[in-house]
Design a protein around this motif. Structure first.
Motif, PDB file in Angstrom:
ATOM      1  N   GLY A 140      -1.474   5.638 -18.950  1.00 47.98           N
ATOM      2  CA  GLY A 140      -1.137   4.542 -18.049  1.00 47.98           C
ATOM      3  C   GLY A 140      -1.278   4.932 -16.589  1.00 47.98           C
ATOM      4  N   ALA A 141      -0.880   6.162 -16.258  1.00 46.25           N
ATOM      5  CA  ALA A 141      -1.006   6.636 -14.882  1.00 46.25           C
ATOM      6  C   ALA A 141      -2.473   6.755 -14.480  1.00 46.25           C
ATOM      7  N   THR A 142      -3.308   7.217 -15.400  1.00 47.59           N
ATOM      8  CA  THR A 142      -4.740   7.315 -15.123  1.00 47.59           C
ATOM      9  C   THR A 142      -5.332   5.937 -14.860  1.00 47.59           C
ATOM     10  N   TYR A 143      -4.937   4.949 -15.663  1.00 48.32           N
ATOM     11  CA  TYR A 143      -5.460   3.587 -15.486  1.00 48.32           C
ATOM     12  C   TYR A 143      -4.981   2.993 -14.164  1.00 48.32           C
ATOM     13  N   GLN A 144      -3.711   3.218 -13.827  1.00 49.34           N
ATOM     14  CA  GLN A 144      -3.168   2.683 -12.575  1.00 49.34           C
ATOM     15  C   GLN A 144      -3.873   3.307 -11.379  1.00 49.34           C
ATOM     16  N   ARG A 145      -4.105   4.593 -11.423  1.00 48.32           N
ATOM     17  CA  ARG A 145      -4.823   5.273 -10.345  1.00 48.32           C
ATOM     18  C   ARG A 145      -6.232   4.705 -10.194  1.00 48.32           C
ATOM     19  N   CYS A 146      -6.847   4.394 -11.337  1.00 44.76           N
ATOM     20  CA  CYS A 146      -8.176   3.799 -11.322  1.00 44.76           C
ATOM     21  C   CYS A 146      -8.156   2.432 -10.653  1.00 44.76           C
ATOM     22  N   MET A 147      -7.172   1.591 -10.980  1.00 49.51           N
ATOM     23  CA  MET A 147      -7.085   0.260 -10.384  1.00 49.51           C
ATOM     24  C   MET A 147      -6.867   0.328  -8.873  1.00 49.51           C
ATOM     25  N   LEU A 148      -6.088   1.296  -8.425  1.00 47.33           N
ATOM     26  CA  LEU A 148      -5.883   1.463  -6.986  1.00 47.33           C
ATOM     27  C   LEU A 148      -7.180   1.829  -6.296  1.00 47.33           C
ATOM     28  N   HIS A 149      -7.991   2.645  -6.954  1.00 47.35           N
ATOM     29  CA  HIS A 149      -9.286   3.022  -6.389  1.00 47.35           C
ATOM     30  C   HIS A 149     -10.235   1.821  -6.394  1.00 47.35           C
ATOM     31  N   VAL A 150     -10.228   1.051  -7.467  1.00 46.41           N
ATOM     32  CA  VAL A 150     -11.160  -0.064  -7.610  1.00 46.41           C
ATOM     33  C   VAL A 150     -10.886  -1.155  -6.581  1.00 46.41           C
ATOM     34  N   PHE A 151      -9.627  -1.564  -6.427  1.00 44.14           N
ATOM     35  CA  PHE A 151      -9.297  -2.686  -5.557  1.00 44.14           C
ATOM     36  C   PHE A 151      -8.840  -2.264  -4.168  1.00 44.14           C
ATOM     37  N   GLY A 152      -8.490  -0.990  -3.993  1.00 37.10           N
ATOM     38  CA  GLY A 152      -8.220  -0.418  -2.680  1.00 37.10           C
ATOM     39  C   GLY A 152      -7.303  -1.234  -1.795  1.00 37.10           C
ATOM     40  N   LYS A 153      -7.788  -1.567  -0.609  1.00 39.89           N
ATOM     41  CA  LYS A 153      -6.976  -2.241   0.410  1.00 39.89           C
ATOM     42  C   LYS A 153      -6.561  -3.653  -0.001  1.00 39.89           C
ATOM     43  N   HIS A 154      -7.193  -4.215  -1.030  1.00 41.07           N
ATOM     44  CA  HIS A 154      -6.875  -5.573  -1.461  1.00 41.07           C
ATOM     45  C   HIS A 154      -5.630  -5.640  -2.334  1.00 41.07           C
ATOM     46  N   ILE A 155      -5.164  -4.484  -2.833  1.00 43.02           N
ATOM     47  CA  ILE A 155      -3.933  -4.461  -3.626  1.00 43.02           C
ATOM     48  C   ILE A 155      -2.762  -4.892  -2.745  1.00 43.02           C
ATOM     49  N   GLY A 156      -1.987  -5.841  -3.228  1.00 43.87           N
ATOM     50  CA  GLY A 156      -0.838  -6.328  -2.478  1.00 43.87           C
ATOM     51  C   GLY A 156      -1.137  -7.598  -1.705  1.00 43.87           C
ATOM     52  N   SER A 157      -2.391  -7.783  -1.301  1.00 41.42           N
ATOM     53  CA  SER A 157      -2.750  -8.985  -0.554  1.00 41.42           C
ATOM     54  C   SER A 157      -3.480  -9.985  -1.446  1.00 41.42           C
ATOM     55  N   THR A 158      -4.608  -9.570  -2.018  1.00 43.39           N
ATOM     56  CA  THR A 158      -5.389 -10.458  -2.873  1.00 43.39           C
ATOM     57  C   THR A 158      -5.172 -10.168  -4.353  1.00 43.39           C
ATOM     58  N   PHE A 159      -4.845  -8.909  -4.697  1.00 40.36           N
ATOM     59  CA  PHE A 159      -4.677  -8.511  -6.092  1.00 40.36           C
ATOM     60  C   PHE A 159      -3.334  -7.837  -6.313  1.00 40.36           C
ATOM     61  N   GLU A 160      -2.854  -7.928  -7.543  1.00 33.83           N
ATOM     62  CA  GLU A 160      -1.746  -7.122  -8.029  1.00 33.83           C
ATOM     63  C   GLU A 160      -2.196  -6.509  -9.352  1.00 33.83           C
ATOM     64  N   ALA A 161      -1.853  -5.251  -9.558  1.00 33.79           N
ATOM     65  CA  ALA A 161      -2.260  -4.583 -10.793  1.00 33.79           C
ATOM     66  C   ALA A 161      -1.130  -3.704 -11.300  1.00 33.79           C
ATOM     67  N   TYR A 162      -0.764  -3.906 -12.539  1.00 34.78           N
ATOM     68  CA  TYR A 162       0.188  -3.017 -13.207  1.00 34.78           C
ATOM     69  C   TYR A 162      -0.515  -2.505 -14.458  1.00 34.78           C
ATOM     70  N   VAL A 163      -1.087  -1.324 -14.355  1.00 39.13           N
ATOM     71  CA  VAL A 163      -1.922  -0.746 -15.409  1.00 39.13           C
ATOM     72  C   VAL A 163      -3.040  -1.744 -15.713  1.00 39.13           C
ATOM     73  N   ASP A 164      -3.066  -2.336 -16.921  1.00 37.75           N
ATOM     74  CA  ASP A 164      -4.178  -3.222 -17.255  1.00 37.75           C
ATOM     75  C   ASP A 164      -3.843  -4.700 -17.076  1.00 37.75           C
ATOM     76  N   ASP A 165      -2.717  -5.014 -16.440  1.00 31.43           N
ATOM     77  CA  ASP A 165      -2.396  -6.391 -16.086  1.00 31.43           C
ATOM     78  C   ASP A 165      -2.836  -6.639 -14.660  1.00 31.43           C
ATOM     79  N   ILE A 166      -3.873  -7.459 -14.484  1.00 29.05           N
ATOM     80  CA  ILE A 166      -4.465  -7.681 -13.169  1.00 29.05           C
ATOM     81  C   ILE A 166      -4.439  -9.170 -12.850  1.00 29.05           C
ATOM     82  N   VAL A 167      -3.992  -9.508 -11.659  1.00 28.03           N
ATOM     83  CA  VAL A 167      -3.955 -10.903 -11.236  1.00 28.03           C
ATOM     84  C   VAL A 167      -4.582 -11.026  -9.850  1.00 28.03           C
TER      85      VAL A 167
END
Length: 291
Positions: free
Chosen positions: A152-179
């Protein structure tokens, strides 16, 4: 499926030095379970998620788990292996905060990665340690399976890399739950373009049957979120009978729309499935589960 590049994400076990490998005793399965395991092994081999091995040091057993839809899913009992792997202190987001940050948006889009965990590759030197035995042979994972410590930590780290600066503003990601959050309905297309751009660069494929686009409400981490609601636990909503999940239901009323109206996400998903089968551009984002 090409999978996420190793420089973006790769799962490693970091087995403690001196740990004694464990070979679990072979479990017995009745004929029905043997058939299910055989089918799952064939699917994994065909997809390139596993490969056959002959002399593994670590060896685990498959476990069949019943899903909500009544179907059986094959997992692997990595209890022994996980005990030899230190826990990575990578922080996962606070669920309450994600729900709070998602509420208040006019439209939401829920993304589901096709075989999400399997899009991340295992470190080559650690693949053999993921070996498991079946009535049909021994295999190890080439990609990251469910059940491993720190997956789960590996997947979360991956999502942070993928969406970068958009996390928190345009996207939210909790492991494989992405909105994807669109504060105004008019921002939906632009927000999805950003999402697809991030996915394309990192070679992440989506499952069109489980993606929902442009809905006013939906299920996120066990909560119903919408523009008006901060987040209401699903079990507290009496009108969602039989545990109905608005995120994956295909009816208009489940997404807060009047009966008979076709929500925007149904139209885009219907066209999206057609695009998957016929368009080169569609294949950049989706894998068609129909084959």
């Amino acid at each position: 499926m090409p999978g996420i590049p190793r420089e973006v994400a790769e799962h490693s076990l970091e087995i403690r030095a001196g740990s004694k490998p464990v070979k679990q005793r072979l479990r017995r399965f009745d004929e029905e379970k043997r058939m299910i395991i055989g089918e799952e092994v064939h699917k994994l081999l065909t997809a390139g998620f596993i490969k056959e091995v002959h002399h593994p040091d670590w060896l685990a057993n498959p476990v069949l788990v019943k899903q909500k839809n009544g179907k059986m899913r094959m997992c692997v009992d990595y209890t022994s292996l996980n005990k030899a792997c230190p826990k990575v202190p990578f922080p996962l987001p606070c669920i309450d905060q994600i729900v709070d940050y998602t509420a208040g948006c006019e439209t939401l889009s829920f993304l589901d990665a096709f075989s999400g965990y399997h899009q991340i590759k295992m470190k080559e030197s650690d693949q053999l340690a993921t070996s498991f035995k079946t009535p049909f042979g021994m295999y190890c994972y080439v990609t990251m399976p469910f059940g491993l410590r720190n997956a789960g930590a590996t997947y979360q780290r991956c999502m942070l890399h993928v969406f970068g600066k958009h996390i928190g503003s345009t996207f939210e990601a909790y492991v494989d739950d992405i909105v994807v959050k669109s504060k105004r309905r008019g921002d939906l297309i632009q927000d999805l373009e950003i999402a697809f751009s991030c996915l394309r660069v990192n070679q992440i494929k989506l499952n069109p049957e489980k993606c929902v686009f442009g809905v006013p409400r939906g299920m996120l981490l066990g909560y119903i979120v919408s523009q008006r609601h901060r987040g209401q636990p699903r079990e507290s909503l009496g009108h969602h009978k039989n545990g109905a999940n608005p995120r994956h239901q295909g009816c208009a009323e489940s997404h807060g729309m009047p009966s008979g109206a076709e929500p925007f996400h149904l139209e885009i998903r219907r066209k999206g499935v057609t695009t998957v089968s016929t368009s080169k551009e569609g294949r950049a984002f989706f894998l068609d589960p129909r084959g």
